[in-house]
Design an enzyme around this catalytic site. Structure first.
Site, short mmCIF file in Angstrom:
data_model
loop_
_atom_site.label_atom_id
_atom_site.label_comp_id
_atom_site.label_asym_id
_atom_site.label_seq_id
_atom_site.Cartn_x
_atom_site.Cartn_y
_atom_site.Cartn_z
N ARG A 30 -1.96 11.72 5.62
CA ARG A 30 -0.78 12.16 4.86
C ARG A 30 0.04 10.97 4.39
O ARG A 30 0.24 10.01 5.16
CB ARG A 30 0.12 13.06 5.72
CG ARG A 30 -0.48 14.40 6.03
CD ARG A 30 0.52 15.32 6.75
NE ARG A 30 -0.16 16.53 7.17
CZ ARG A 30 -0.88 16.62 8.28
NH1 ARG A 30 -0.98 15.59 9.11
NH2 ARG A 30 -1.50 17.74 8.59
N ASP A 31 0.55 11.06 3.17
CA ASP A 31 1.46 10.03 2.66
C ASP A 31 2.78 10.10 3.44
O ASP A 31 3.31 11.17 3.71
CB ASP A 31 1.72 10.26 1.16
CG ASP A 31 2.34 9.05 0.51
OD1 ASP A 31 1.68 8.43 -0.35
OD2 ASP A 31 3.50 8.71 0.85
N ILE A 32 3.31 8.94 3.80
CA ILE A 32 4.52 8.87 4.62
C ILE A 32 5.77 9.31 3.83
O ILE A 32 6.74 9.77 4.42
CB ILE A 32 4.68 7.44 5.19
CG1 ILE A 32 5.48 7.44 6.47
CG2 ILE A 32 5.23 6.47 4.18
CD1 ILE A 32 5.38 6.13 7.26
N ASN A 88 -3.06 5.10 -8.97
CA ASN A 88 -2.14 4.17 -9.61
C ASN A 88 -2.85 2.82 -9.64
O ASN A 88 -3.29 2.33 -8.59
CB ASN A 88 -0.83 4.06 -8.82
CG ASN A 88 -0.01 5.33 -8.87
OD1 ASN A 88 -0.01 6.04 -9.88
ND2 ASN A 88 0.68 5.65 -7.78
N VAL A 97 0.77 -0.38 -2.74
CA VAL A 97 -0.12 -0.78 -1.64
C VAL A 97 -1.43 -1.21 -2.30
O VAL A 97 -2.11 -0.39 -2.95
CB VAL A 97 -0.36 0.37 -0.64
CG1 VAL A 97 -1.38 -0.05 0.41
CG2 VAL A 97 0.96 0.78 0.02
N HIS A 101 -6.63 3.42 -3.13
CA HIS A 101 -6.40 4.76 -2.59
C HIS A 101 -6.27 5.75 -3.72
O HIS A 101 -5.80 5.42 -4.81
CB HIS A 101 -5.14 4.78 -1.70
CG HIS A 101 -3.92 4.24 -2.37
ND1 HIS A 101 -3.65 2.90 -2.47
CD2 HIS A 101 -2.89 4.87 -2.99
CE1 HIS A 101 -2.51 2.73 -3.12
NE2 HIS A 101 -2.03 3.90 -3.46
N HIS A 103 -4.55 9.40 -4.60
CA HIS A 103 -3.55 10.38 -4.17
C HIS A 103 -4.07 11.79 -4.42
O HIS A 103 -4.63 12.07 -5.48
CB HIS A 103 -2.26 10.22 -4.99
CG HIS A 103 -1.51 8.95 -4.78
ND1 HIS A 103 -0.41 8.86 -3.96
CD2 HIS A 103 -1.70 7.71 -5.28
CE1 HIS A 103 0.05 7.61 -3.98
NE2 HIS A 103 -0.71 6.90 -4.78
P1 5GP Z 1 0.91 3.55 -4.49
O1 5GP Z 1 2.31 3.57 -4.99
O2 5GP Z 1 0.47 2.16 -4.07
O3 5GP Z 1 -0.09 4.21 -5.40
O4 5GP Z 1 0.90 4.47 -3.21
C1 5GP Z 1 1.05 4.00 -1.91
C2 5GP Z 1 1.47 5.19 -1.09
O5 5GP Z 1 1.32 4.83 0.27
C3 5GP Z 1 2.93 5.59 -1.28
O6 5GP Z 1 2.99 6.92 -1.75
C4 5GP Z 1 3.55 5.40 0.09
O7 5GP Z 1 4.47 6.42 0.41
C5 5GP Z 1 2.35 5.41 1.02
N1 5GP Z 1 2.50 4.60 2.20
C6 5GP Z 1 2.96 3.32 2.25
N2 5GP Z 1 2.96 2.87 3.51
C7 5GP Z 1 2.46 3.88 4.28
C8 5GP Z 1 2.21 4.01 5.68
O8 5GP Z 1 2.43 3.11 6.48
N3 5GP Z 1 1.70 5.20 6.09
C9 5GP Z 1 1.44 6.22 5.24
N4 5GP Z 1 0.94 7.35 5.75
N5 5GP Z 1 1.66 6.14 3.91
C10 5GP Z 1 2.17 4.98 3.45
#
Ligand code: 5GP
Ligand code: ZN
Length: 114
Positions: A30-32, A88, A97, A101, A103
């Site tokens: 799950r996303d945090i 993304n 990040v 990944h 979403h």
């Molecule tokens: P991005 O913006 O890089 O496409 O998405 C990265 C996602 O990773 C974000 O939606 C963010 O909330 C999630 N995220 C960042 N750090 C952590 C973490 O430590 N644990 C979890 N579960 N999600 C994370």
């Protein structure tokens, strides 16, 4: 594994993050900071920076990510109602990040065509 990468740490079991699904190549958790009632991240175990860094040889990995997303959607009960899959790619698109990944977003009504 990159020691300063949060997703490498999660994949390696260095946090208490629960895996919704996992196999030899990917994990799903799950996303945090969820942007929808169901917001999952499909993450390869191997560190790849972004879609830009994928090679032809990674085609099976990308397919595996999509199939893992499909399975996670089924497990979360959102397969029939529907879900979005989103990459993304790099900073300008919102990637924060830099470990590849996918979403998975579900559980809310999006506007027609939105
Ligand atoms: P991005 O913006 O890089 O496409 O998405 C990265 C996602 O990773 C974000 O939606 C963010 O909330 C999630 N995220 C960042 N750090 C952590 C973490 O430590 N644990 C979890 N579960 N999600 C994370
Ligand atoms: Zn990583």
């Amino acid at each position: 594994m990159e020691t300063d990468c949060i997703f490498c740490r999660i994949v390696g079991g260095g946090t208490d993050t629960e895996f919704i699904y996992q196999d030899e190549e990917v994990v799903v958790f799950r996303d945090i900071h969820p942007h929808a009632p169901v917001h999952l991240l499909i993450v390869p175990r191997r560190h790849v920076r972004s879609v830009n860094d994928l090679t032809e040889a990674d085609a099976p990995l990308v397919a595996r990510m999509i199939l893992a997303a499909r399975e996670a959607a089924r497990l979360q009960g959102v397969d029939a109602s529907g879900y979005k899959l989103l990459f993304n790619v790099e900073w300008g698109a919102g990637q924060r990040v830099f470990h590849l990944h996918l979403h998975l977003l579900a559980g809310k009504r999006w506007a027609e065509g939105g």
